[in-house]
Scaffold this active site. Structure first.
Site, short mmCIF file in Angstrom:
data_model
loop_
_atom_site.label_atom_id
_atom_site.label_comp_id
_atom_site.label_asym_id
_atom_site.label_seq_id
_atom_site.Cartn_x
_atom_site.Cartn_y
_atom_site.Cartn_z
N GLU A 7 -98.65 34.78 38.28
CA GLU A 7 -99.65 33.85 37.60
C GLU A 7 -100.01 34.25 35.69
OE1 GLU A 7 -103.63 33.11 39.82
OE2 GLU A 7 -102.60 31.91 41.37
N GLU A 16 -99.05 30.59 47.13
CA GLU A 16 -99.94 30.46 47.47
C GLU A 16 -100.96 29.82 47.63
OE1 GLU A 16 -103.44 33.49 44.89
OE2 GLU A 16 -101.58 34.63 44.76
C1 GCO Z 1 -105.34 34.04 42.13
C2 GCO Z 1 -104.40 35.71 42.61
C3 GCO Z 1 -105.03 35.81 44.25
C4 GCO Z 1 -106.54 34.99 44.25
C5 GCO Z 1 -106.60 33.39 44.94
C6 GCO Z 1 -107.89 33.35 45.34
O1 GCO Z 1 -104.59 32.89 41.86
O2 GCO Z 1 -106.04 34.65 41.53
O3 GCO Z 1 -102.91 34.65 42.48
O4 GCO Z 1 -105.48 36.22 43.84
O5 GCO Z 1 -107.26 35.73 44.94
O6 GCO Z 1 -105.80 32.70 43.90
O7 GCO Z 1 -108.62 32.84 44.10
#
Ligand code: GCO
Length: 455
Positions: A162, A356
């Site tokens: 990200e 994710e």
């Molecule tokens: C993000 C990260 C994760 C978060 C998840 C939930 O997206 O911020 O990759 O570390 O914990 O997405 O918010």
């Protein structure tokens, strides 16, 4: 149908679960520092102990094995293996990840290693961090170390998690570490260095790898999905998904980050729109960033429904008052796991991993000692039903990483949000399976056969 060798997985990141922040020679990173600032993190929480995974990784791998996970996506904390971000290697830190990898392989779980899930070593931050062009080589050297030490056993890597967030939230809005509101121009410089560092890491990983490796990146986006299957609505979604926002939250987009890697250059729309703020972009930069990669990851949590308006402009469908939301208030939009992979693959033509996806719920331990989370099961069934539909329609999706294996440190929200399939009692560090953990195990065992596909 999901392909036979589909990588059913779960994801975590170093700072969110490891703890042991001052042990065995680990250096500090910007989150170690930022979480100690007053008023930044929910109730002053820090990742100092987190899930104590650093000491309990064997127990956690045993849980993964019992769950039947085929794959596990974790990140290496750069400052744990290189306390100053460059130069000296911390053998104890390397050893930790080495043991983790061995336990995963022993359990029949394939490791997917992310090089950077936001832990910028503090020593590098002091030297300018992402503002300093030298970081391209620093990150490259770190990637070489990762290849040297782990590529005999790990063959799949993601460079960055990200970039939208660690540049946008870290340096534009200042909500995340290091908590700065930098000049917009600086954020473009940093973003350019991130992309060059990505390219350099791809080169160094391949050059030093002990066997053929596969490399990708894991950006994120809120997916624009069409209100209907009509070609004009799909076009509206496509345009929104790959379009570029205004300056104040410019990092929140797909194409500025992914076109240079996969299509060979920054999108024209952005070059025009952001022109006065951009650093010099050379032909050499362009080539470095566009190193061939093997797959494309995407963290997908939700989306926005759009249609083509009268004047040929994409418009957003207003959500009802009773639109479903997660505990963190994120809208529940299963369609994003159909349209996201489909539209991303149409543009970038790479195999896709959902790196994710998940939600936070107000989970509690019930009187029967268990954690009943029907909301999570409902959410995952709907989302995965849509992912299955994408596979059925020919989208090449290779795997899915549920966020997250364990409840963990949710950045500025501290431990106030629970995203895990496994509940963590932070006082005793006891792990308790949530109903969704059992549900996911069953789903993996039958390769998602029972998931309903709507539409
Ligand atoms: C993000 C990260 C994760 C978060 C998840 C939930 O997206 O911020 O990759 O570390 O914990 O997405 O918010």
């Amino acid at each position: 149908m999901f392909p036979e060798n589909f990588a059913w997985g779960a994801a975590t990141s170093a700072y969110q679960i490891e703890g042991a922040v001052a042990e065995d020679g680990k250096g500090m990173h910007i989150w170690d520092v930022y979480t100690k600032e007053l008023g930044r993190i929910f109730e002053g929480h820090t990742g100092d102990v987190a899930c104590d995974h650093y000491h309990r990784y064997e127990e956690d791998v045993a849980i993964m094995k019992e769950m039947g996970l085929k794959a596990y996506r974790f990140s290496v904390d750069w400052s744990r293996v290189m306390p100053e971000g460059r130069g000296k290697v911390n053998e104890k830190g390397v050893e930790f990840y080495s043991h983790l990898i061995d336990s995963l392989l022993e359990a029949g779980i394939e490791p997917y290693l992310t090089l950077y899930h936001w832990e910028l070593p503090y020593e590098l931050y002091k030297k300018g961090g992402w503002m300093n062009e030298e970081i391209v080589e620093w990150f490259g050297d770190y990637a070489a170390l990762i290849a040297d030490r782990f590529s005999d056993r790990v063959t799949r890597f993601f460079t960055f998690n990200e970039p939208q967030c660690f540049i946008g939230l870290g340096f534009l809005t200042g909500e995340h570490a290091p908590g700065l509101k930098s000049p917009v121009r600086d954020t473009f410089v940093m973003a350019h260095h991130v992309l060059k560092a990505h390219g350099r890491a791809v080169q160094r990983l391949r050059e030093r790898a002990k066997q053929p490796v596969e490399i990708g990146i894991a950006p994120t986006i809120s997916v624009s999905y069409p209100a209907s299957d009509q070609p004009e609505d799909v076009e509206a979604a496509r345009r929104e998904l790959f379009g570029l926002p205004d300056l104040e939250n410019w990092t929140w987009n797909v194409s500025w980050w992914s076109d240079p890697i996969l299509l060979g250059g920054y999108p024209e729309e952005g070059l025009e729109k952001y022109g006065p703020y951009l650093p010099k972009i050379t032909e050499e930069d362009r080539k470095l960033i566009a190193q061939p990669i093997d797959f494309y990851g995407q963290n997908i949590y939700n989306g926005r429904c759009v249609y083509m308006g009268e004047e040929g402009k994409p418009c957003e469908v207003k959500r009802n008052e009773d639109f479903l939301r997660t505990a963190m208030d994120w809208p529940i939009t299963p369609e994003c796991l159909y349209w996201g992979p489909r539209l991303l693959q149409e543009r970038y033509k790479k195999p896709i991993y959902i790196t994710e996806n998940g939600l936070s719920c107000r989970d509690i331990v019930s009187a029967d000692g268990r954690v009943h989370d029907p909301g999570r099961i409902e959410f995952l069934s709907r989302y995965l039903g849509e992912l299955k539909r994408a596979c059925a329609d020919g989208v090449d999706v290779r795997g899915y990483f549920q966020w997250s294996l364990l409840d963990n440190f949710e950045w500025c929200r501290g431990y106030g949000e629970r995203f895990g399939l496994i509940y963590v009692d932070y006082q005793s560090q006891k792990r308790i399976w949530k109903d969704s953990g059992y549900w996911y195990r069953k789903l993996i065992a039958e390769n998602g056969r029972s998931l309903l596909v709507q539409n």
